[in-house]
Design a protein around this motif. Structure first.
Motif, short mmCIF file in Angstrom:
data_model
loop_
_atom_site.label_atom_id
_atom_site.label_comp_id
_atom_site.label_asym_id
_atom_site.label_seq_id
_atom_site.Cartn_x
_atom_site.Cartn_y
_atom_site.Cartn_z
N PRO A 95 -12.67 11.40 6.63
CA PRO A 95 -12.04 10.33 5.44
C PRO A 95 -10.38 10.06 5.58
O PRO A 95 -9.98 11.96 6.05
N ARG A 96 -10.39 9.46 5.51
CA ARG A 96 -7.78 9.51 5.93
C ARG A 96 -8.00 7.66 5.89
O ARG A 96 -8.72 7.25 5.60
N PRO A 97 -6.49 7.81 5.47
CA PRO A 97 -5.95 6.27 5.54
C PRO A 97 -6.56 5.89 6.80
O PRO A 97 -5.70 6.21 7.89
N VAL A 98 -6.55 4.31 7.10
CA VAL A 98 -6.55 3.59 8.26
C VAL A 98 -4.98 2.82 8.16
O VAL A 98 -5.87 1.83 7.20
N ASN B 32 -6.02 -0.08 -13.32
CA ASN B 32 -4.92 0.42 -11.98
C ASN B 32 -4.83 0.06 -10.66
O ASN B 32 -6.91 -0.12 -10.03
N TRP B 33 -4.12 0.08 -9.98
CA TRP B 33 -4.12 0.02 -8.50
C TRP B 33 -4.57 1.33 -7.71
O TRP B 33 -3.88 2.99 -8.27
N ALA B 34 -5.71 1.39 -6.94
CA ALA B 34 -5.94 2.53 -6.67
C ALA B 34 -5.68 2.97 -5.20
O ALA B 34 -6.51 4.01 -4.55
N GLY B 35 -5.42 1.67 -4.67
CA GLY B 35 -4.61 2.39 -3.17
C GLY B 35 -6.17 2.39 -2.39
O GLY B 35 -6.74 0.95 -2.50
N GLN B 36 -6.40 2.24 -0.82
CA GLN B 36 -6.94 2.40 -0.24
C GLN B 36 -8.93 2.57 -0.42
O GLN B 36 -8.51 3.98 -0.78
N PRO C 53 -22.07 8.00 6.35
CA PRO C 53 -20.23 8.24 5.72
C PRO C 53 -19.43 7.01 6.46
O PRO C 53 -19.57 7.42 7.96
N THR C 54 -18.26 7.03 6.24
CA THR C 54 -16.94 6.17 7.32
C THR C 54 -15.98 6.90 6.85
O THR C 54 -15.52 7.64 5.83
N PRO C 55 -14.52 6.41 7.54
CA PRO C 55 -13.83 6.97 7.37
C PRO C 55 -12.73 6.78 5.75
O PRO C 55 -11.89 7.33 5.49
N TYR C 56 -13.66 5.97 4.86
CA TYR C 56 -13.57 5.09 3.58
C TYR C 56 -14.42 6.24 2.82
O TYR C 56 -14.37 5.86 1.71
#
Ligand code: AMP
Ligand code: MG
Length: 521
Positions: free
Chosen positions: A23-26, A94-98, A126-129
């Motif tokens: 899991p990470r920001p892409v 609310n803004w939740a981001g990625q 699972p995926t990076p998200y």
């Protein structure tokens, strides 16, 4: 098994250049290539022959071993590369981001008879998200998604479709009540099908990151492939796109209100740019007509996504999409005009929709108040929405109010609730209704036929899905098959299934999964 691939999304849009699943920001990517988790013992529970046909599969291809292998995530179809999409969203205001496809994996994109379809597994690992979660889905929630999407389609409500429901043979840990008592449940994957799975949130993520290059790439891609009738160029092109999304979103929600569907989680990451119902989680159906009801326990306090609020939330979500598209337009006027038109247009279409539910084909100025009085009356005592509207078509022009009442009282949860004062109110309303019917040109029989095409006889009541799940947990799929058949023809009388034209039984009033649901799917 042969499918005609186009793989537009992965061919034309930028991919994440890392290939690890953590899991990470892409950044600066529309998707990440991923591999579905191979299930330990996949077994086909159900498939939709109709959806298979839509995507170009012949009945004999469904018997193929490859079908189970591919739609369980065991085998990758030749010349395809599964991927998870990157998107953001506003959750509960609310803004939740990625966010992104945390437990959805797009297998491939196909073309059949000039139409594009993306085939997507839900619950394939699972995926990076995936953030802190496992990317899996339990049988209970998979059955709910599988059945409801098909039921909605046959009700005429725009929706993703369900191709297959497969049990994985793996166990999935869930804390169904969020009370510190997790338990293992059976795992499953659903293959769902849509023109694409692009959501409002796919645009929001680039706008939030001020990545206008990718915002434009994605918008141009979406318009070119999915909105080919938009011929404008420059800013006007994006305004037309927003207008089309706004109109289809409005129509989708209008249909929800018509059939009594409550989505439960109308976050912007759950809003399709095609105006189709997507992401069946803690949804529910109005049984007693309570406009303030939401099935989602997570939303119990504010009831943001309650039945009556859905049209306004649709507009709120469109504001977020407008903000996301703004960098491509840099003028508010065009977007604002579309947003301003939404409420007026919804009001006009809502009136028409309710008139059709009442069988009123000619226009009359009294209809608005007749409808409002009915909405109020339906809330006086517990009254089943589906049964009420279905049985209203039995009322005849020369009925007395008392006869008419006898035709709808099956919709009352407790006959005793209809005391003298309530009965009087019903007499008053029915007498106005019968007077109003005198203005109609069509015969009683013709009106009844028209009403029965907008007022379903059968919907996937919350308790019906739960009965189906309880049996399926014991590997008895007979109710699943029966409901799947029943819900293919929701507007038709099906005497052999009359038992499903029934109010919610008492036991379902408080049972988890029937009256309330959590997001723990
Ligand atoms: P939903 O409200 O179910 O549409 O999910 C909201 C976000 O959470 C999406 O980004 C999902 O992909 C993610 N999500 C939900 N359940 C899981 C899960 N079991 N594993 C990974 N991600 C999940
Ligand atoms: Mg979602």
């Amino acid at each position: 098994m042969t499918l005609s691939l186009n793989n537009l999304f992965t061919k034309e849009l930028p991919a994440d250049n890392l290939s690890d699943n953590t899991p990470r920001p892409v950044y600066q990517a529309c998707f990440s290539f991923v591999s579905p988790k191979i299930p330990s013992n996949p077994s086909l529970i159900h498939l939709s022959i109709d959806v298979a046909k839509q995507i170009g599969l012949e009945p004999e291809e469904l018997e193929d071993d490859d079908f189970l292998a591919i739609f369980s995530g065991t085998k990758i179809y030749p010349n395809t590369q599964p991927f998870a999409m990157c998107y953001a969203g506003h959750q509960f205001g609310n803004w939740a981001g990625q966010l992104g496809d945390g437990r959805a994996i797009n297998l491939m994109e196909v073309t059949h008879e000039g139409k594009n379809f993306t085939l997507q597994l839900k619950g394939a690992g699972p995926t990076p998200y995936s953030r802190t979660a496992d990317g899996l889905a339990v049988l209970r929630s998979s059955i709910r998604e599988y059945l409801c999407a098909e039921a909605m389609h046959h009700l005429g409500v725009p929706t993703t479709r369900s191709l297959s429901l497969i049990s994985t043979g793996d166990e999935v840990l869930r804390d169904i009540m969020y009370n510190g008592n997790p338990a293992y449940e059976k795992g499953a994957v659903v293959c769902r099908v849509a023109p694409s799975f692009i959501r409002f949130g796919n645009f929001e993520i680039f706008a939030a990151r001020q990545d206008h290059t990718n915002l434009k790439l994605l918008a141009d891609f979406t318009i070119q492939h999915y909105f080919p009738s938009i011929n404008e160029t420059g800013k006007e092109k994006y305004i037309q796109f927003f207008d089309a999304v706004s109109k289809s979103t409005l129509d989708m929600i209008l249909n929800w209100q018509r059939v009594g569907f409550v989505h439960g989680v109308m976050n912007t990451d759950n809003m399709s740019i095609h105006g189709i119902t997507i992401d069946y989680g803690p949804y529910g159906w109005l049984e007693d007509y309570n406009p303030t009801w939401t099935p989602n326990t997570t939303d119990n306090q504010h009831k943001r996504y309650r039945f009556e609020n859905q049209p306004q939330i649709g507009l709120w979500n469109l504001y977020q999409l407008a903000n996301a598209l703004y960098p491509l337009i840099e003028e508010t006027q065009g977007l604002e005009a579309i947003l301003d038109a939404y409420t007026k247009e919804y009001d006009a279409k809502y009136l028409q929709m309710m008139q059709s539910k009442l069988g009123l084909q000619i226009q009359h100025t009294s209809d608005r108040s007749l409808i409002q009085e009915l909405i109020d009356l339906l809330q006086e005592i517990e009254t089943d929405m589906t049964i009420f509207f279905r049985n209203l078509s039995l009322v005849l022009k020369n009925d007395t109010p008392a006869t008419a009442l006898s035709k709808i009282e099956f919709a009352f949860y407790k006959a005793n609730d209809c005391n003298e004062s309530i009965a009087l109110k019903w007499h008053n309303w029915l007498s106005k209704y019968i007077d109003r019917l005198q203005l109609e040109i069509v015969s009683d029989a013709e009106r009844s036929i028209a009403m029965n095409q907008v007022n379903p006889k059968y919907v996937l009541r919350n308790y019906m899905a739960q009965l189906c799940i309880d049996a399926a947990e014991q590997e008895d799929y007979s109710i699943l098959k029966e409901l799947f058949e029943l819900l293919q023809k929701p507007y038709e009388e099906q005497p052999e299934y009359e038992k499903w034209f029934a109010k919610r039984p008492d036991w379902a009033r408080v049972k988890i999964g029937c009256s309330m649901l959590s997001c723990s799917s």
